[in-house]
Design a protein around this motif. Structure first.
Motif, PDB file in Angstrom:
ATOM      1  N   ALA A  64       0.837  -1.209   0.000  1.00  0.00           N
ATOM      2  CA  ALA A  64       0.000   0.000   0.000  1.00  0.00           C
ATOM      3  C   ALA A  64       0.874   1.262   0.000  1.00  0.00           C
ATOM      4  CB  ALA A  64      -0.917  -0.013   1.220  1.00  0.00           C
ATOM      5  N   LEU A  65       1.920   1.290   0.845  1.00  0.00           N
ATOM      6  CA  LEU A  65       2.748   2.503   0.936  1.00  0.00           C
ATOM      7  C   LEU A  65       3.522   2.765  -0.358  1.00  0.00           C
ATOM      8  CD1 LEU A  65       4.222   2.393   4.562  1.00  0.00           C
ATOM      9  CD2 LEU A  65       2.386   3.838   3.666  1.00  0.00           C
ATOM     10  N   SER A  66       4.163   1.711  -0.900  1.00  0.00           N
ATOM     11  CA  SER A  66       4.952   1.912  -2.129  1.00  0.00           C
ATOM     12  C   SER A  66       4.037   2.282  -3.293  1.00  0.00           C
ATOM     13  CB  SER A  66       5.772   0.655  -2.455  1.00  0.00           C
ATOM     14  OG  SER A  66       4.924  -0.471  -2.591  1.00  0.00           O
ATOM     15  N   GLY A  67       2.827   1.682  -3.332  1.00  0.00           N
ATOM     16  CA  GLY A  67       1.876   1.988  -4.413  1.00  0.00           C
ATOM     17  C   GLY A  67       1.404   3.432  -4.345  1.00  0.00           C
ATOM     18  N   LEU A  68       1.017   3.858  -3.123  1.00  0.00           N
ATOM     19  CA  LEU A  68       0.531   5.236  -2.977  1.00  0.00           C
ATOM     20  C   LEU A  68       1.632   6.237  -3.308  1.00  0.00           C
ATOM     21  CD1 LEU A  68      -1.688   4.935   0.227  1.00  0.00           C
ATOM     22  CD2 LEU A  68      -2.452   5.339  -2.122  1.00  0.00           C
ATOM     23  N   LEU A  82      -4.491   3.530 -19.844  1.00  0.00           N
ATOM     24  CA  LEU A  82      -4.033   2.361 -19.082  1.00  0.00           C
ATOM     25  C   LEU A  82      -3.251   2.781 -17.839  1.00  0.00           C
ATOM     26  CD1 LEU A  82      -2.915  -0.510 -21.477  1.00  0.00           C
ATOM     27  CD2 LEU A  82      -5.073  -0.140 -20.310  1.00  0.00           C
ATOM     28  N   ALA A  83      -2.388   3.790 -18.005  1.00  0.00           N
ATOM     29  CA  ALA A  83      -1.579   4.250 -16.872  1.00  0.00           C
ATOM     30  C   ALA A  83      -2.476   4.799 -15.763  1.00  0.00           C
ATOM     31  CB  ALA A  83      -0.586   5.301 -17.333  1.00  0.00           C
ATOM     32  N   TRP A  84      -3.528   5.522 -16.142  1.00  0.00           N
ATOM     33  CA  TRP A  84      -4.440   6.081 -15.132  1.00  0.00           C
ATOM     34  C   TRP A  84      -5.307   5.001 -14.501  1.00  0.00           C
ATOM     35  CZ3 TRP A  84      -3.964  10.280 -12.464  1.00  0.00           C
ATOM     36  CH2 TRP A  84      -3.187  11.315 -12.972  1.00  0.00           C
ATOM     37  N   LEU A  85      -5.661   3.983 -15.327  1.00  0.00           N
ATOM     38  CA  LEU A  85      -6.441   2.861 -14.800  1.00  0.00           C
ATOM     39  C   LEU A  85      -5.622   2.102 -13.750  1.00  0.00           C
ATOM     40  CD1 LEU A  85      -9.251   1.706 -15.468  1.00  0.00           C
ATOM     41  CD2 LEU A  85      -8.152   0.107 -17.036  1.00  0.00           C
ATOM     42  N   GLN A  86      -4.325   1.919 -14.060  1.00  0.00           N
ATOM     43  CA  GLN A  86      -3.435   1.217 -13.131  1.00  0.00           C
ATOM     44  C   GLN A  86      -3.311   2.008 -11.824  1.00  0.00           C
ATOM     45  OE1 GLN A  86       0.415   0.219 -14.692  1.00  0.00           O
ATOM     46  NE2 GLN A  86       0.875  -1.130 -12.981  1.00  0.00           N
ATOM     47  N   ALA A  87      -3.110   3.334 -11.963  1.00  0.00           N
ATOM     48  CA  ALA A  87      -2.949   4.178 -10.768  1.00  0.00           C
ATOM     49  C   ALA A  87      -4.257   4.240  -9.967  1.00  0.00           C
ATOM     50  CB  ALA A  87      -2.506   5.575 -11.181  1.00  0.00           C
ATOM     51  N   GLY A  90      -5.008   0.931  -8.282  1.00  0.00           N
ATOM     52  CA  GLY A  90      -4.033   0.735  -7.208  1.00  0.00           C
ATOM     53  C   GLY A  90      -4.362   1.594  -6.000  1.00  0.00           C
ATOM     54  N   ALA A  91      -4.753   2.841  -6.234  1.00  0.00           N
ATOM     55  CA  ALA A  91      -5.086   3.738  -5.116  1.00  0.00           C
ATOM     56  C   ALA A  91      -6.284   3.181  -4.348  1.00  0.00           C
ATOM     57  CB  ALA A  91      -5.382   5.137  -5.638  1.00  0.00           C
ATOM     58  N   LEU A  93      -7.205   0.021  -4.185  1.00  0.00           N
ATOM     59  CA  LEU A  93      -6.782  -1.198  -3.480  1.00  0.00           C
ATOM     60  C   LEU A  93      -6.026  -0.863  -2.199  1.00  0.00           C
ATOM     61  CD1 LEU A  93      -5.699  -3.557  -6.390  1.00  0.00           C
ATOM     62  CD2 LEU A  93      -7.554  -3.947  -4.770  1.00  0.00           C
ATOM     63  N   ALA A  94      -5.187   0.179  -2.260  1.00  0.00           N
ATOM     64  CA  ALA A  94      -4.424   0.571  -1.066  1.00  0.00           C
ATOM     65  C   ALA A  94      -5.381   1.002   0.046  1.00  0.00           C
ATOM     66  CB  ALA A  94      -3.459   1.700  -1.408  1.00  0.00           C
ATOM     67  N   LEU A  95      -6.369   1.816  -0.324  1.00  0.00           N
ATOM     68  CA  LEU A  95      -7.363   2.288   0.649  1.00  0.00           C
ATOM     69  C   LEU A  95      -8.154   1.095   1.203  1.00  0.00           C
ATOM     70  CD1 LEU A  95      -8.675   4.947   1.734  1.00  0.00           C
ATOM     71  CD2 LEU A  95     -10.390   4.661  -0.041  1.00  0.00           C
ATOM     72  N   PHE A  96      -8.582   0.220   0.288  1.00  0.00           N
ATOM     73  CA  PHE A  96      -9.353  -0.960   0.689  1.00  0.00           C
ATOM     74  C   PHE A  96      -8.540  -1.836   1.640  1.00  0.00           C
ATOM     75  CE2 PHE A  96     -10.189  -5.493   0.059  1.00  0.00           C
ATOM     76  CZ  PHE A  96     -11.529  -5.577   0.420  1.00  0.00           C
ATOM     77  N   LEU A  97      -7.289  -2.087   1.267  1.00  0.00           N
ATOM     78  CA  LEU A  97      -6.451  -2.978   2.081  1.00  0.00           C
ATOM     79  C   LEU A  97      -6.318  -2.472   3.504  1.00  0.00           C
ATOM     80  CD1 LEU A  97      -3.502  -4.125  -0.210  1.00  0.00           C
ATOM     81  CD2 LEU A  97      -5.030  -5.584   1.101  1.00  0.00           C
ATOM     82  N   VAL A  98      -6.107  -1.155   3.640  1.00  0.00           N
ATOM     83  CA  VAL A  98      -5.934  -0.576   4.984  1.00  0.00           C
ATOM     84  C   VAL A  98      -7.220  -0.780   5.800  1.00  0.00           C
ATOM     85  CG1 VAL A  98      -5.580   1.563   6.267  1.00  0.00           C
ATOM     86  CG2 VAL A  98      -4.179   1.064   4.258  1.00  0.00           C
ATOM     87  N   ILE A  99      -8.384  -0.446   5.205  1.00  0.00           N
ATOM     88  CA  ILE A  99      -9.659  -0.571   5.939  1.00  0.00           C
ATOM     89  C   ILE A  99      -9.952  -2.051   6.233  1.00  0.00           C
ATOM     90  CG2 ILE A  99     -12.152  -0.139   5.873  1.00  0.00           C
ATOM     91  CD1 ILE A  99     -11.616   2.136   3.905  1.00  0.00           C
ATOM     92  N   HIS A 100      -9.797  -2.875   5.194  1.00  0.00           N
ATOM     93  CA  HIS A 100     -10.148  -4.303   5.273  1.00  0.00           C
ATOM     94  C   HIS A 100      -9.322  -5.032   6.334  1.00  0.00           C
ATOM     95  CE1 HIS A 100     -11.720  -7.982   3.584  1.00  0.00           C
ATOM     96  NE2 HIS A 100     -10.534  -8.454   3.258  1.00  0.00           N
ATOM     97  N   VAL A 101      -8.024  -4.860   6.274  1.00  0.00           N
ATOM     98  CA  VAL A 101      -7.154  -5.595   7.198  1.00  0.00           C
ATOM     99  C   VAL A 101      -7.322  -5.045   8.627  1.00  0.00           C
ATOM    100  CG1 VAL A 101      -4.764  -6.187   7.752  1.00  0.00           C
ATOM    101  CG2 VAL A 101      -5.565  -6.298   5.389  1.00  0.00           C
ATOM    102  N   THR A 102      -7.495  -3.714   8.763  1.00  0.00           N
ATOM    103  CA  THR A 102      -7.739  -3.147  10.099  1.00  0.00           C
ATOM    104  C   THR A 102      -9.039  -3.720  10.675  1.00  0.00           C
ATOM    105  OG1 THR A 102      -6.669  -1.114   9.376  1.00  0.00           O
ATOM    106  CG2 THR A 102      -7.918  -0.972  11.408  1.00  0.00           C
ATOM    107  N   ALA A 103     -10.084  -3.812   9.830  1.00  0.00           N
ATOM    108  CA  ALA A 103     -11.372  -4.345  10.299  1.00  0.00           C
ATOM    109  C   ALA A 103     -11.225  -5.800  10.746  1.00  0.00           C
ATOM    110  CB  ALA A 103     -12.425  -4.237   9.195  1.00  0.00           C
TER     111      ALA A 103
END
Ligand code: HEM
Length: 200
Positions: A64-68, A82-87, A90-91, A93-103
């Motif tokens: 999450a940190l390296s991606g953001l 494509l570059a904007w879709l990837q970014a 990814g953004a 997913l990073a937000l989701f991962l933080v909320i999801h794993v904390t929950a």
């Protein structure tokens, strides 16, 4: 390749195995909640090992940190859809991962809950929380497929295929959690976390 990108790729390698199992675990629920629970019990014997889980959680943080960081530092030179879709994927997913794993960790440590199928599904069975959880989960699974499709760098056709597959898989997983494909009866313990008190 610069350092954040190398770190991002390495963390992705760690997470990829878990995520393939994790998505397969949710698809297993198409065979009924019991099939999902049995699948998870077997998988947990590996990913709940303290060393494995520590490496996995460290992978989540680094991913999450390296991606953001890359989303931010590359904002002026990013060109093309494509570059904007990837970014963008990814953004999210990073937000989701933080909320999801904390929950998940809070559910276990503070709520004393088994973070199983019912923990994930409960919010989809209580109004108005379903308005948050349906798009939250749908976008996470779809974004994962889109993001991997972009990262493989094999062109637009692959990204289109991966996006289509992601939308189908995401819709199936959310439909199962909502009880639209197989019977789902959420135990009162999980409903209580959303303020629902079962009448006797
Ligand atoms: C509809 C989609 C999803 C649902 C319903 C869901 C549900 C869950 C549940 C119930 C757990 C707890 C597992 C356990 O207690 O053994 C969990 C853990 C986890 N999930 Fe998800 N998940 C979904 C999608 C994702 C996605 C897309 C990612 C990553 C991009 C992800 C990453 C993780 C991670 C890293 C853990 C922590 C594993 C651990 O340390 O125990 N999940 N998820």
């Amino acid at each position: 390749m610069n350092a954040p990108r190398r770190l991002h790729r390495a963390a992705a390698g760690v997470l990829a195995v878990f995520l393939a199992v994790h998505i397969a675990n949710h698809l297993a629920a198409l065979g009924g909640v019991e099939a999902h629970v049995q699948f998870m019990e077997r998988a947990r014997r590996v990913y709940r090992q303290p060393v494995v889980e520590t490496v996995l959680l460290l992978g989540v943080v680094l991913q999450a940190l390296s991606g953001l960081r890359m989303v931010w530092t590359g904002r002026h030179r990013r060109r093309g859809a494509l570059a904007w879709l990837q970014a963008g994927s990814g953004a999210y997913l990073a937000l989701f991962l933080v909320i999801h794993v904390t929950a998940m960790l809070a559910g276990r440590a503070i709520g004393g809950l088994d973070t199983n199928f019912y923990f994930a599904a409960a919010g989809l069975h209580v109004w108005p929380f379903v308005l948050f959880f349906a798009p939250y989960y749908f976008l996470a699974v779809a974004a994962l497929f889109v993001h991997v499709g972009c990262a493989l760098r094999r062109g637009q056709a692959l990204v289109a295929w991966m996006s289509g597959a992601g939308i189908v898989v995401a819709a199936l997983i959310v439909a199962v959690l909502m009880g639209a494909m197989v019977p789902v009866a959420i135990p009162a313990t999980y409903l209580r976390t959303f303020g629902v008190v079962a009448s006797s």
